[in-house]
Structures are given as C-alpha cells and as structure tokens.
Design a protein around this motif. Structure first.
Motif, PDB file in Angstrom:
ATOM      1  N   TYR A 169       0.846  -1.189   0.000  1.00 31.07           N
ATOM      2  CA  TYR A 169       0.000   0.000   0.000  1.00 31.07           C
ATOM      3  C   TYR A 169       0.884   1.242   0.000  1.00 31.07           C
ATOM      4  O   TYR A 169       0.625   2.207  -0.732  1.00 31.07           O
ATOM      5  N   TYR A 172       2.136   2.041  -3.447  1.00 38.33           N
ATOM      6  CA  TYR A 172       1.130   2.677  -4.299  1.00 38.33           C
ATOM      7  C   TYR A 172       0.892   4.129  -3.871  1.00 38.33           C
ATOM      8  O   TYR A 172       0.923   5.044  -4.692  1.00 38.33           O
ATOM      9  N   GLU A 176       2.033   8.944  -5.430  1.00 36.36           N
ATOM     10  CA  GLU A 176       1.435  10.269  -5.460  1.00 36.36           C
ATOM     11  C   GLU A 176       2.406  11.341  -4.943  1.00 36.36           C
ATOM     12  O   GLU A 176       2.311  12.505  -5.308  1.00 36.36           O
ATOM     13  N   ARG A 224      -6.240  13.907   3.583  1.00 37.16           N
ATOM     14  CA  ARG A 224      -7.123  12.789   3.256  1.00 37.16           C
ATOM     15  C   ARG A 224      -6.488  11.428   3.541  1.00 37.16           C
ATOM     16  O   ARG A 224      -7.005  10.398   3.116  1.00 37.16           O
TER      17      ARG A 224
ATOM     18  N   VAL B 337      -2.601   5.260 -11.372  1.00 40.59           N
ATOM     19  CA  VAL B 337      -3.830   4.500 -11.099  1.00 40.59           C
ATOM     20  C   VAL B 337      -3.999   3.415 -12.177  1.00 40.59           C
ATOM     21  O   VAL B 337      -4.289   2.255 -11.875  1.00 40.59           O
ATOM     22  N   PRO B 353      -7.881   1.588  -3.762  1.00 46.53           N
ATOM     23  CA  PRO B 353      -8.783   2.600  -4.333  1.00 46.53           C
ATOM     24  C   PRO B 353      -8.015   3.712  -5.051  1.00 46.53           C
ATOM     25  O   PRO B 353      -6.952   4.142  -4.593  1.00 46.53           O
ATOM     26  N   ALA B 354      -8.559   4.158  -6.169  1.00 44.90           N
ATOM     27  CA  ALA B 354      -7.886   5.177  -6.976  1.00 44.90           C
ATOM     28  C   ALA B 354      -7.851   6.515  -6.238  1.00 44.90           C
ATOM     29  O   ALA B 354      -8.834   6.927  -5.642  1.00 44.90           O
ATOM     30  N   LYS B 355      -6.680   7.164  -6.278  1.00 47.99           N
ATOM     31  CA  LYS B 355      -6.526   8.516  -5.723  1.00 47.99           C
ATOM     32  C   LYS B 355      -5.814   9.351  -6.764  1.00 47.99           C
ATOM     33  O   LYS B 355      -4.875   8.876  -7.395  1.00 47.99           O
TER      34      LYS B 355
END
Ligand code: FAD
Lengths: 241, 420
Positions: A169, A172, A176, A224, B337, B353-355
């Motif tokens: 996790y 992934y 970002e 978030r 994604v 889940p897509a972010k």
C-alpha cells in the motif's frame, strides 16, 4: 523509535484557526511558568525588558511579543532552513502552534536548531506559555478567540505510532508523493523525505493533516490520509535511501 | 545487462532472469503496449515495468527521441529556462526498467484482434493497450488557420520547434508592435497555460520592447487563476495587455496568415506575431481506435479504462474523465492509477482505491509564482474533486518566491518520476 517520548501529544484547535487567549491566566499559571521557563528555556532564551538574542552556540532568539509574531522573523538571528520555510509559508505564532512546538519541536519544524527534547506535560506547557504571554502585546492587539476555540489535546499515542504500514500500500500511495518529492532524495526546491525515522515522518504528516504546520499543498495531501496510510508511507519512504 | 531499445517482437526482458534459468520469452508474458511517451504514457510504462519486476512485457511507442515538456516551455519564452533543459530522452526507461522503446507512430488499432499497427509496418499484439497521445487541434476551429500556417502563426502548444519559433518571432517584433493570442475554448490542455504565456511574453517585451502591445482574443468569460493573473498584469505590465472576452467579440475571430491580420468581431487588426491556440481534441489515434465520443475519449475513473473498450486505458489530455484539468501532473497521476489496475488485472497484484491529485504552478514575473491544486477520487460516474486550494491575491514576495522555488522542485521531481 529513537529517544524519548512514549507518547506524543498533538495540540489541535477547534473552531477558529487564528487563536489567542484573552488572558494569560486562561492558559496556565504564569508564576509557576516563570520557574519552568528558567529551568527549561532560560539557558537559551531571554524574555522581558532588554531581552536580546542569545549569542552562545545553540541559543535562541528573544521571546518578547512571541504571540502573534511571525515565525522566525528576525533578520539578525540565524535560523534553521526548516523554520525559515515555515515563515515563507506565512506561519504566525499562536497558542496552538507554540504548544505543538514545545511538545516536540520537530513536530512543527523538521531539522530545527532548537535542541530541546520537548515538554511532555500539557500543564507545564500551559504554565510556560502563560508566563510568555505576559511579554506579548496587550490582548486587544491579538485577534480575539471564539470562546469555543479552546486548545484541545489529541493523543497521538502508541496505538498510532506503532501501526505497522503495509508496504504494498505504501508503494502505491508513495507514487502520489514522488511527483514532487524525488525518490532519490535530492533536494531541488522540495524537501527530501526519504530515509527518515518513521516516527518523525508520522509526526510531520499529522502536523500537516491537523493544519498545525502551514502549507496548502501538504495540508491537502495529508488531509485525506488515514493513520494507516500515513504509517504505510512512513515505512515505505524510510526504506528508500 | 543490456536491453534492446529498438527491437520489439520476441525481445526477451532479461530483468528478472535468474542465473542458470532460461531467458523468459515475451510470448509467455502478458503484454502491454503504450502509445505516446509523454507525461501519461511514459509514467505508465515506467510504473508497470518497474513494479511488475519483469512479469509484464511493456512496449512504449513514441515517434520522438527527445520529449520536450510543454510544462515550463512558457518559462523558456520568458527567458527563465534554456530549451535544452526541457528535453528528456527515453534511455533510462529502457535501461532502468526494461521498457521496450520503439520510435514510431501508431497508425491503427484493431480492437478485435488486440493489435496496434505502426507506421513502420510492425503489428504489436497487446493484452492491455494504453493510449496517452495528448492533443490534436480541431479542424477549422479558427477560420483562416490550419496546421499549414503553423509557421506563420505558431500555436506553440506542443513544445519544441514551435516554442522556439514563437520566441524568435517575439524577439523580432518591431518596437511598439503587437503580439496577439487567440485563446482556446474549454476544455483544453493546461487551463492557466495561455495566461502564463501572456505573462512571460509581457516579461520579455518589457525588457526588449517596452512599448509593444499584447492583445488576447478569448472565447471564455473567465479563466484559471484569473484574479491572480489580472493583479499581476496590472502590477508588472500595466497598460501593455488588452484582454478581449466574449462580451467584446473575443469569441468571434478569424485570421489571415498571409496578411498577418486578426479579425475580432469584424474589426481587422494588423499584428506582428499571432499565437493561435485552436480548440483541441484527443490525439487522433483515439478516434482511429473508435473510442471517442465527441472530441475526447471517455474513461472509467477507477481504472482509467475506456468506457467503450475495457482492454484500453486512456490517460491524460485525451481522456474525458470528469473534474481533473488537462495537465502533466494529472496525466502522471492518472498513469499511476492505470498502472496499478493493469498490474492487478494481468498479474493479480493488489489493487487499492484510486486517488488522484493535481497542482499547477504559474510564473507571473521574476520569482513571482502562484499555484492551484486539488485532490480527486473516482466515483462510478467520474473523477470527482475532493478538496482544493489556490494562491491568494496580495501574498507577500517571500511567499511568492517560495512558490516559484517549489515549482522548480516539482519540475525536477515529476520529470524524474516520468523518465527516470
Ligand atoms: C504552454 C504549456 C504549459 C504547460 N504547463 C503545465 C504545467 O505547468 N503543469 C502541468 O502539469 N501541465 C502543464 N501543461 C500541460 C501538459 O503539458 C499536458 O497536459 C501533458 O503533457 C499531457 O500529457 P499526455 O500524456 O496526455 O500528452 P503528451 O505529454 O503531449 O504526450 C503525448 C505523446 O504521444 C505521442 N503521440 C501522439 N500520437 C501518437 C501516435 N499515434 N503514436 C505514437 N505516439 C504518439 C506524442 O509524440 C507525445 O510525445 C502545459 C502545456 C502547455 C502547452
């Protein structure tokens, strides 16, 4: 985990973000605060009439008018890069972020030059801040706080700090972040976040999430993320060299 | 270990070859073909190849050997960046992650056979296809302009020679001359892009040609970061910039490249440079693949799969996804994604889940940077905005300088995230 605190307190503000207390008494006991100040801060900081910046190695700037003062505002004092960045982000000292800084300086400022382990006890911090409050401008010069905007303690206790991150996790989620933070840890305008102690990383992220640290991008990014997600990221980035 | 950058069919990926084990052949592995080596496509290729650790065979099809980023190309016009600093090559994508880079154009997609045909004649079979071809211009969007006039009236909306040409034309303007821009209608690549460009052109002219004028014909009533741009234009370039919105005919324009004239609402103006940025559509391979509706290719936000063919993922500018702007940041975010979804589908790796997120910086003048950003999530209907922020008017110079420096950090970050 390195060093001291078994649990770390994070101050958050409810209600208004610009915050100040009407009276020093509302924060704590200034007389007891004076004694604590002499013990814990006095070797590095001066406050009161004629106070000047410390000149000894590792000493800090004077603390007159610290409430509502821009963070790291003195051109004649040599601050760390981290605290200068907070000034560029527009941060101003108030009860909430002062309390956070005294709890654990690096919560608010990564790489701060203030070599101070932090004050664990909320009552002690309140007393020191009540003492300092007396050397700040009169209450009417400080934006009035809504009565509901009282400081609250939120415990970022062992149950948060000991969450074990899921590395897949983390991988992934980290994608970002690497749009801005370089994976190779190179600083080219955005700070490096690889190879940190996981706890420092978690603290910094929570400080953005709770908007104790300024900076709109990071407040939004951290805002978030769940506790588990922050832990997964801390684990992932800690392992990157 | 060496990777073959040019060959494609049957090229084994040696990345995971264990000593003594036979080299894995591509035929045995799931195959992903990525068309377009820009912000979306190169990121997807890199992430799929790197994170699958050789379990997926990835081929990237891209005609250019050097990719010039559109992002920061306005800074080149303003004199803040060298053109060479905007160029990125595909060497590391091949050498570090084992992506098979093929320099060619995709000219057709056979969705039933699941193959992509290249201009050079090769036919590449795929299990999943990623299309990230960026934009093309809508024909006849600006009467009098078509792609044959792009040397007289450059768009400079694909970076490289077009950008250099535009800058050279601005530098050659007579003293007191006129630079005109025909701004595009929504939606288009990089919403603040035309207005950042105006700021940079004004900066250049203020130094070299201070009596020159800038004229913008705009079909839109408002644009991204409008208050911030207008504040800066007043502060730094007072009296130089004339923005003509639709109420004054900014949406009713035509050009004549022979005479170098721009006609706004029937009124003919002679101009010295004319930057025509026409209406845009998805890169034409999307229409050739039959996955467009109107000008764009609709996608499912959770995975970036085409709503028309689920073996195809569409990224970046070409996609119609919902609330995200068409930006390099967004394309990069969407690619991650899609890469996760593709790995999940082809190798069973974990799917989360897509972010998504986006931040776009713009430079207004020397060391005066502003930004706008948001986070997004996938709903069944679209990619939906969650939270956002924008710089404020009246911020102090220190904060603006910090924002500019941050944008330099972002450029260094995202280009290494895309190309290695
Ligand atoms: C002036 C300007 C300023 C900008 N500033 C910013 C900014 O500051 N921040 C930001 O985030 N974004 C910015 N952008 C937007 C950004 O450049 C784009 O949104 C981004 O590049 C989109 O990525 P993409 O992958 O969709 O397309 P692209 O990056 O354009 O990549 C498409 C690639 O596909 C290739 N291709 C096309 N068709 C085919 C085919 N048939 N076969 C093979 N290859 C093909 C092309 O050669 C190209 O390399 C700016 C854009 C402009 C014009």
């Amino acid at each position: 985990m390195r060093g001291w605190a078994p649990l770390v307190l994070l101050a958050v503000l409810t209600g208004s973000a610009t915050f100040a207390e009407e009276t020093a008494i509302g924060i704590g006991d200034p007389a007891r605060g004076e004694r604590l100040f002499q013990q814990s801060c006095g070797s590095c900081h001066q406050v009161g009439d004629g106070a000047t910046h410390g000149t000894d190695e590792g000493a800090g700037p004077h603390l007159n008018n610290i409430f509502d003062r821009k963070i790291a505002q003195f051109a004649d004092f040599s601050y760390s890069e981290g605290i200068n960045r907070a000034r560029r982000d527009g941060m101003v000292w108030n009860l909430g972020n002062l309390d956070a800084y005294l709890t654990n300086p690096k919560l608010l400022v990564s790489g701060t030059n203030m070599n101070f382990r932090g004050m664990e006890d909320a009552g002690d911090r309140g007393d020191v801040l009540a003492f300092l409050r007396q050397f700040s401008s009169s209450p009417q010069d400080i934006p009035e706080a809504a009565p509901t905007a009282l400081k609250q303690e939120v415990v970022l206790g062992p149950e948060v700090l000991s969450i074990v991150g899921d590395p897949d996790y983390g991988e992934y989620l980290a994608a970002e972040c690497t749009t801005c933070h370089r994976r190779d840890g190179d600083y080219q305008g955005i700070p490096a976040i690889t190879g940190w102690y996981e706890e420092d990383f978690v603290l910094a992220m929570h400080a953005y999430k709770r908007q104790i640290r300024p900076h709109p991008v990071m407040q939004m990014m951290a805002g978030r993320l769940s506790d588990e997600e922050i832990a997964a990221l801390a684990t992932y980035f800690a392992a990157l060299e | 270990m060496k990777f073959n950058r040019r060959g494609f069919i049957g090229t084994g990926m040696a990345a995971t070859a264990v000593v003594g084990a036979p080299m894995l052949m591509a035929e045995g592995k799931p195959r992903v073909v990525v068309v377009g080596g820009g912000a979306g496509g190169a990121t997807a290729a890199r992430y799929i190849a790197r994170d699958s650790k050789g379990a997926i065979d990835v081929t990237l099809v891209e005609p250019s050997r050097s990719y010039y980023t559109c992002f920061f190309s306005n800074l080149y016009i303003g004199g803040f960046r060298e053109m060479a600093s905007l160029a990125h090559s595909y060497g590391k994508l091949a050498s570090e992650t084992g992506v098979n880079v093929v320099h060619d154009w995709a000219i057709g997609i056979d969705r039933d056979a699941r193959t992509a045909t290249l201009a050079g004649g090769a036919v590449l079979p795929y299990d999943r296809l990623v299309l990230s071809p960026g934009i093309d211009f809508v024909e006849d969007a600006v009467p009098g302009w078509d792609i044959r006039q792009q040397n007289r009236m450059p768009h400079a909306y694909k970076a490289g020679s077009q950008t250099e040409l535009l800058k050279a034309q601005i530098e050659a303007m007579p003293q007191g001359g006129t630079f005109a821009m025909v701004a595009p209608p929504n939606p288009f690549r990089c919403p603040p892009g035309p207005y950042e460009r105006v700021s940079m052109v004004a900066h250049l002219l203020k130094e070299k040609n201070p009596t020159a004028k800038i004229l913008i014909a705009d079909p839109k009533n408002s644009f991204s970061k409008m208050a911030l741009f207008q504040e800066a234009w007043g502060r730094y370039y007072d009296g130089m910039i004339d923005w003509i919105g639709p109420d004054f005919g900014g949406g009713d324009v035509s050009v004549n490249a022979e005479d170098m004239t721009l006609t706004i609402d029937g009124e003919v103006t002679k101009v010295d440079v004319c930057n025509v940025i026409p209406a845009m559509k998805a890169g034409r391979i999307c229409a050739l693949a039959g996955i467009t509706e109107g000008n764009w290719a609709p996608v499912i936000g959770h995975t970036m799969q085409s709503r028309i063919d689920q073996n195809i993922h569409v990224l970046g500018d070409a996609s119609a996804q919902g609330d995200m702007p068409k930006s390099g940041f967004a394309a990069n975010s969407q690619a991650k994604v899609a890469a996760m979804a593709i790995r999940g589908a082809l190798t069973g790796s974990k799917v989360f889940p897509a972010k998504f997120s986006n931040t776009c910086w713009s430079l207004l003048a020397t060391e005066d940077g502003v930004k706008v950003g948001a986070t997004y999530e996938a709903t069944d209907e679209k990619i939906a905005k969650v939270d956002g922020f924008v710089s404020q008017t009246g911020e102090n110079t220190e904060m603006r300088r910090a924002t500019y420096e941050e944008s330099l950090g972002w450029y260094a970050g995202i280009t290494s995230d895309i190309f290695g």
